[in-house]
Design an enzyme around this catalytic site. Structure first.
Site, PDB file in Angstrom:
ATOM      1  N   SER A   1      64.514  19.889   4.694  1.00 20.49           N
ATOM      2  CA  SER A   1      65.824  19.534   4.134  1.00 20.49           C
ATOM      3  C   SER A   1      66.868  20.592   4.484  1.00 20.49           C
ATOM      4  O   SER A   1      66.549  21.712   4.903  1.00 20.49           O
ATOM      5  CB  SER A   1      65.719  19.386   2.616  1.00 20.49           C
ATOM      6  OG  SER A   1      65.494  20.657   2.024  1.00 20.49           O
ATOM      7  N   ASN A   2      68.146  20.245   4.283  1.00 22.67           N
ATOM      8  CA  ASN A   2      69.219  21.209   4.542  1.00 22.67           C
ATOM      9  C   ASN A   2      69.021  22.487   3.738  1.00 22.67           C
ATOM     10  O   ASN A   2      69.308  23.593   4.222  1.00 22.67           O
ATOM     11  CB  ASN A   2      70.571  20.577   4.204  1.00 22.67           C
ATOM     12  CG  ASN A   2      71.029  19.589   5.266  1.00 22.67           C
ATOM     13  OD1 ASN A   2      70.305  19.305   6.212  1.00 22.67           O
ATOM     14  ND2 ASN A   2      72.232  19.083   5.106  1.00 22.67           N
ATOM     15  N   GLU A   3      68.538  22.347   2.496  1.00 27.78           N
ATOM     16  CA  GLU A   3      68.308  23.529   1.665  1.00 27.78           C
ATOM     17  C   GLU A   3      67.242  24.440   2.288  1.00 27.78           C
ATOM     18  O   GLU A   3      67.372  25.670   2.281  1.00 27.78           O
ATOM     19  CB  GLU A   3      67.886  23.104   0.255  1.00 27.78           C
ATOM     20  CG  GLU A   3      68.988  22.426  -0.557  1.00 27.78           C
ATOM     21  CD  GLU A   3      69.232  20.973  -0.159  1.00 27.78           C
ATOM     22  OE1 GLU A   3      70.242  20.408  -0.612  1.00 27.78           O
ATOM     23  OE2 GLU A   3      68.410  20.406   0.605  1.00 27.78           O
TER      24      GLU A   3
ATOM     25  N   GLU B   1      60.417  20.302  16.818  1.00 26.51           N
ATOM     26  CA  GLU B   1      61.007  19.161  16.122  1.00 26.51           C
ATOM     27  C   GLU B   1      62.468  19.417  15.792  1.00 26.51           C
ATOM     28  O   GLU B   1      63.296  18.510  15.839  1.00 26.51           O
ATOM     29  CB  GLU B   1      60.232  18.877  14.828  1.00 26.51           C
ATOM     30  CG  GLU B   1      60.729  17.632  14.106  1.00 26.51           C
ATOM     31  CD  GLU B   1      59.911  17.309  12.864  1.00 26.51           C
ATOM     32  OE1 GLU B   1      60.080  16.199  12.332  1.00 26.51           O
ATOM     33  OE2 GLU B   1      59.106  18.149  12.427  1.00 26.51           O
TER      34      GLU B   1
ATOM     35  N   GLN C   1      52.852  11.397  13.147  1.00 22.99           N
ATOM     36  CA  GLN C   1      52.757  12.681  12.461  1.00 22.99           C
ATOM     37  C   GLN C   1      52.297  12.492  11.021  1.00 22.99           C
ATOM     38  O   GLN C   1      52.878  11.692  10.288  1.00 22.99           O
ATOM     39  CB  GLN C   1      54.128  13.368  12.478  1.00 22.99           C
ATOM     40  CG  GLN C   1      54.176  14.716  11.788  1.00 22.99           C
ATOM     41  CD  GLN C   1      55.596  15.272  11.756  1.00 22.99           C
ATOM     42  OE1 GLN C   1      56.561  14.534  11.621  1.00 22.99           O
ATOM     43  NE2 GLN C   1      55.728  16.576  11.879  1.00 22.99           N
ATOM     44  N   GLY C   2      51.268  13.220  10.618  1.00 19.89           N
ATOM     45  CA  GLY C   2      50.779  13.164   9.249  1.00 19.89           C
ATOM     46  C   GLY C   2      51.074  14.456   8.515  1.00 19.89           C
ATOM     47  O   GLY C   2      50.209  15.338   8.425  1.00 19.89           O
ATOM     48  N   TYR C   3      52.290  14.583   8.015  1.00 21.35           N
ATOM     49  CA  TYR C   3      52.687  15.780   7.281  1.00 21.35           C
ATOM     50  C   TYR C   3      52.981  15.439   5.814  1.00 21.35           C
ATOM     51  O   TYR C   3      52.256  15.831   4.921  1.00 21.35           O
ATOM     52  CB  TYR C   3      53.930  16.421   7.925  1.00 21.35           C
ATOM     53  CG  TYR C   3      53.641  17.395   9.040  1.00 21.35           C
ATOM     54  CD1 TYR C   3      52.485  17.307   9.805  1.00 21.35           C
ATOM     55  CD2 TYR C   3      54.540  18.406   9.353  1.00 21.35           C
ATOM     56  CE1 TYR C   3      52.226  18.197  10.826  1.00 21.35           C
ATOM     57  CE2 TYR C   3      54.293  19.312  10.375  1.00 21.35           C
ATOM     58  CZ  TYR C   3      53.130  19.203  11.115  1.00 21.35           C
ATOM     59  OH  TYR C   3      52.888  20.094  12.122  1.00 21.35           O
ATOM     60  N   SER C   4      54.073  14.707   5.576  1.00 19.94           N
ATOM     61  CA  SER C   4      54.520  14.453   4.205  1.00 19.94           C
ATOM     62  C   SER C   4      53.516  13.620   3.420  1.00 19.94           C
ATOM     63  O   SER C   4      52.807  12.777   3.979  1.00 19.94           O
ATOM     64  CB  SER C   4      55.871  13.726   4.209  1.00 19.94           C
ATOM     65  OG  SER C   4      56.880  14.553   4.750  1.00 19.94           O
TER      66      SER C   4
END
Length: 407
Positions: free
Chosen positions: A392-394, A250, A128-131
């Protein structure tokens, strides 16, 4: 709403258990027991995927017309539950559970014909190329540039945290094809052959010092990489829409069965290891209370997952509920590893560079403490990332506040 399993589901459970007993061989069991990040090496992982593929069980989430099993959601949940309870290897979700649904929903007939059969046969590995270095949870800020040059895009930039990119044959990737006032509108979704000239993969060393075969995360660099326009999913500039669709798959997984298996291991450790008072850790009332609190939360998560998947059987979409499962699943994964770290006591301190060395012919490295202790601290540190990846959780809290509570 009926949350009990049907008789045919219980019969299927026995069939799954028989398959696991045969296919999940001793080599895989030994490697997973000593794995710092719950991965096998590539050879063993592909062997496992091939066995599932030969059985016709590799893609239970897929529609039948693409090679899926056609199982009811009850059978699918039984399958996932038994795999998790047995501690069986995961089926890499990059191709099967993330890229494939996007190709099915938005890909051209040619893209479906090219990619889906090879994913189903476990002949192609995806990453996967996301971040990117400056784009994690704020994914819309990604900057990997893709400039149109005739029938190709020319890519320049980088991706980071690309899990198992060193194994990958293909990458599904978000790129910036234009700069818009609303950043999400300038993003496109490309499928990239990792053998294309100009792609460089550089491993990111982690503190746990994984042994050879367990290298997990990487940086991926693109230097004038030419990708055919025909490899674009859907329309240019609409990649954000496809990315959000993918994230449902995901995030919307069943966590509880795997957590139950992990908690069972914690109990075994706590029964063997001593507390400061001299008895077993399980005899310590404070530890036992905290373990019970986590177990109650896991059982609540299990009931929630059954309710959600029962709703899906009636045609309800997963939607933002996937964020709730991801949030609670991540928090419980971290809580279980915290209990394991406490239960193992002083034996968490010795650092074992290569936990697989003892499995190789002639390996006889002495360890301070029991064999199960060597992976406890690495698991604890590795699971710190669960509250960050896949949003993230946020981010999950924000999604639920907006789309579930309407705030």
């Amino acid at each position: 709403m009926d949350l009990d399993f049907a008789p045919e589901d219980l019969a299927f459970r026995d069939e799954v258990r028989a398959f696991i007993a045969e296919a999940f061989d001793d080599d895989m069991r030994a490697k997973l027991a000593q794995s710092k990040n719950n991965h096998l090496d590539k050879e063993a992982q592909i062997r496992w995927l091939k066995r599932l593929s030969a059985k016709g069980w590799l893609a239970p989430d897929w529609p039948v017309e693409y090679g899926g099993t056609g199982w009811s959601l009850g059978k699918k949940y039984v399958f996932d539950m038994e795999m998790a309870l047995a501690g069986a290897p995961a089926t890499s979700n990059m191709g099967l559970r993330m890229c494939a649904p996007v190709v099915m929903a938005f890909g051209t007939p040619e893209q479906k014909q090219q990619h889906l059969p090879k994913i189903l046969s476990a002949d192609v590995w995806w990453c996967q190329g996301y971040s990117e270095p400056g784009s994690g949870s704020d994914l819309a800020s990604l900057a990997l540039k893709a400039e149109r040059d005739g029938d190709h895009y020319v890519l320049n930039g980088s991706k980071t945290w690309t899990t198992l990119a060193q194994w990958a044959d293909w990458m599904f990737c978000l790129v910036r094809t234009s700069n818009e006032e609303i950043r999400q509108k300038g993003i496109s979704f490309l499928l990239i052959d990792m053998k294309t000239p100009g792609i460089t993969i550089r491993p990111i060393p982690t503190l746990d010092g994984p042994p050879e075969g367990e290298q997990e995360i990487n940086e991926t660099f693109f230097d004038n990489v030419r990708v055919p326009v025909s490899n674009r999913i859907g329309k240019e500039g609409e990649g954000w829409t496809y990315a959000k669709y993918l994230l449902q798959f995901e995030r919307g997984n069943a966590y509880a069965p795997g957590l139950q298996n992990q908690l069972r291991k914690v109990r075994k450790i706590a029964e063997l290891e001593r507390s400061d008072g001299g008895g077993s850790m399980m005899a310590d009332p404070d530890f036992r209370r905290r373990l019970a609190e986590v177990e109650i939360k896991i059982e609540a998560l299990n009931a929630t997952e059954l309710r959600v998947f029962s709703g899906r059987a009636n045609g309800e979409a997963m939607g933002a509920v996937s964020s709730m499962l991801k949030l609670e699943g991540s928090q419980m994964q971290q809580a279980v590893t915290e209990l394991a770290l406490e239960a193992v006591g002083v034996f968490k301190q010795p650092f074992v560079q290569d936990t697989w060395e003892m499995l190789r012919p002639g390996g006889n490295t002495f360890r301070a403490g029991p064999d199960y202790a060597a992976t406890v601290a690495p698991h604890y540190f590795n699971y710190r990332k669960t509250s960050i990846y896949a949003g993230s959780n946020e981010i999950q809290h924000n999604i639920m506040a907006k789309l579930v509570l309407g705030l």
